[in-house]
Design a protein around this motif. Structure first.
Motif, PDB file in Angstrom:
ATOM      1  N   ARG A 193      51.664 -14.592 -94.601  1.00  0.00           N
ATOM      2  CA  ARG A 193      52.698 -15.340 -95.310  1.00  0.00           C
ATOM      3  C   ARG A 193      52.474 -16.833 -95.068  1.00  0.00           C
ATOM      4  O   ARG A 193      52.277 -17.262 -93.926  1.00  0.00           O
ATOM      5  N   GLY A 198      56.227 -19.899 -97.856  1.00  0.00           N
ATOM      6  CA  GLY A 198      56.867 -18.615 -97.603  1.00  0.00           C
ATOM      7  C   GLY A 198      56.321 -17.487 -98.448  1.00  0.00           C
ATOM      8  O   GLY A 198      56.759 -16.337 -98.325  1.00  0.00           O
ATOM      9  N   ARG A 199      55.346 -17.778 -99.297  1.00  0.00           N
ATOM     10  CA  ARG A 199      54.790 -16.755-100.173  1.00  0.00           C
ATOM     11  C   ARG A 199      53.701 -15.949 -99.480  1.00  0.00           C
ATOM     12  O   ARG A 199      53.047 -16.437 -98.555  1.00  0.00           O
ATOM     13  N   ASP A 224      52.794 -14.553 -90.200  1.00  0.00           N
ATOM     14  CA  ASP A 224      52.580 -15.933 -90.645  1.00  0.00           C
ATOM     15  C   ASP A 224      51.629 -16.691 -89.723  1.00  0.00           C
ATOM     16  O   ASP A 224      51.480 -17.907 -89.845  1.00  0.00           O
TER      17      ASP A 224
END
Length: 307
Positions: A193, A198-199, A224
């Motif tokens: 992520r 945030g994608r 992330d």
């Protein structure tokens, strides 16, 4: 000169848009920085900031005052730095921003030789995965990728970076080794992520002859942090598209293996960022040269090349 600490608190707060950020830079409490600014406002008879619980913005008068003092303050700060360095002897606090895992793996090991050559330099490093504003936040240098080249900033490229598809030998045991990216759709995928948007990041692979394939992988878990992804792959949790700086140590010791050699995703590369000031502090200049030389000697550009 009794106004200098007050001006310093104001300038750093204005640059960062935060009393807290200025306080971290100065080694003070936010309340002490705010008090210094209030004292300066009282001396000037001028309100410098609009304050709220969520933001700190300059008033029109504050903007004019910043334009008047920012340049002279920077020149004075540089003069202090050069004086502290003495006659051609690098010294002082070296403030550097670097990402957590990348810094631990590749940059902390460079400090031994560097400090042996320059014993009067004190590293003050901030380990942070976000992109920093090198000039506004008062860093001497930052190392990483994706930092915006704002006015007053130079980037020297250290190495290109690529991402490659990896899995552990244990995960691949009993599974068919893919021959084309389209076959990855059936594997458990560790997806990244984006920390900024945030994608979820798609797997957009290409090869040396220019073919491109976009893969909709079967998401098994989402992280992330690329270092955490690399360890998840080594533990056999699935397949991931890993940046080479994080994959290389695990590939070298056999904990993970590369799938689909010849297919890769190209990233922006790793650079060292620093101010374009003509009178750059000597400690910064020798550090930049040391890092560039170390990357060349260790052939890290080749190590990060996933083509």
């Amino acid at each position: 000169m009794d106004a200098l600490p007050l001006i310093e608190s104001f300038v750093l707060s204005a640059r960062a848009g935060s009393f807290s950020a200025a306080a971290r830079r100065l080694g003070m409490t936010p309340a002490a920085v705010s008090k210094n600014v209030a004292r300066l406002e009282a001396k000037l008879g001028l309100r410098l900031f609009h304050r709220s619980t969520r933001s700190l913005t300059l008033t029109a008068g504050g903007e004019r005052f910043l334009l008047d003092v920012d340049g002279p303050f920077a020149a004075l700060t540089d003069a202090f730095s050069r004086a502290a360095e003495g006659e051609g002897k690098p010294s002082g606090v070296l403030r550097v921003s670097v990402a957590h895992a990348f810094g631990r793996q590749y940059l902390v090991p460079l400090l031994g030789d560097f400090l042996a050559r320059y014993p009067d330099i004190v590293p003050d490093w901030r380990f942070d995965n976000r992109s920093v504003d090198v000039v506004a936040e008062g860093f001497d240098a930052a190392i990483g990728g994706g930092i915006e080249l704002t006015p007053g900033l130079i980037a020297r490229r250290l190495a290109p970076t690529y991402a490659v598809i990896c899995a552990s030998p244990g995960y691949m045991a009993g599974r068919k080794v893919p021959k084309h990216p389209s076959e990855l759709a059936s594997y458990d995928a560790v997806i990244r992520r984006s920390g900024t948007s945030g994608r979820l990041r798609a797997w957009d692979l290409r090869n040396a002859i220019g073919e491109r394939v976009n893969i909709e992988a079967r998401t098994r878990m989402i992280f992330d942090d690329p270092e955490a992804m690399a360890h998840a792959v080594a533990l056999g949790y699935g397949v991931a598209l890993l940046p080479m700086p994080h994959a290389a140590p695990l590939l070298a010791d056999g904990r993970i293996q590369r799938l689909l050699p010849g297919w890769f995703e190209e990233y922006g590369g790793v650079s060292i960022y620093y101010s374009n000031k003509t009178l750059l502090p000597l400690r910064t200049r020798v550090f930049v040269d040391h890092v560039v030389q170390a990357f060349e000697q260790q052939r890290l550009a080749a190590c990060f090349d996933g083509r």
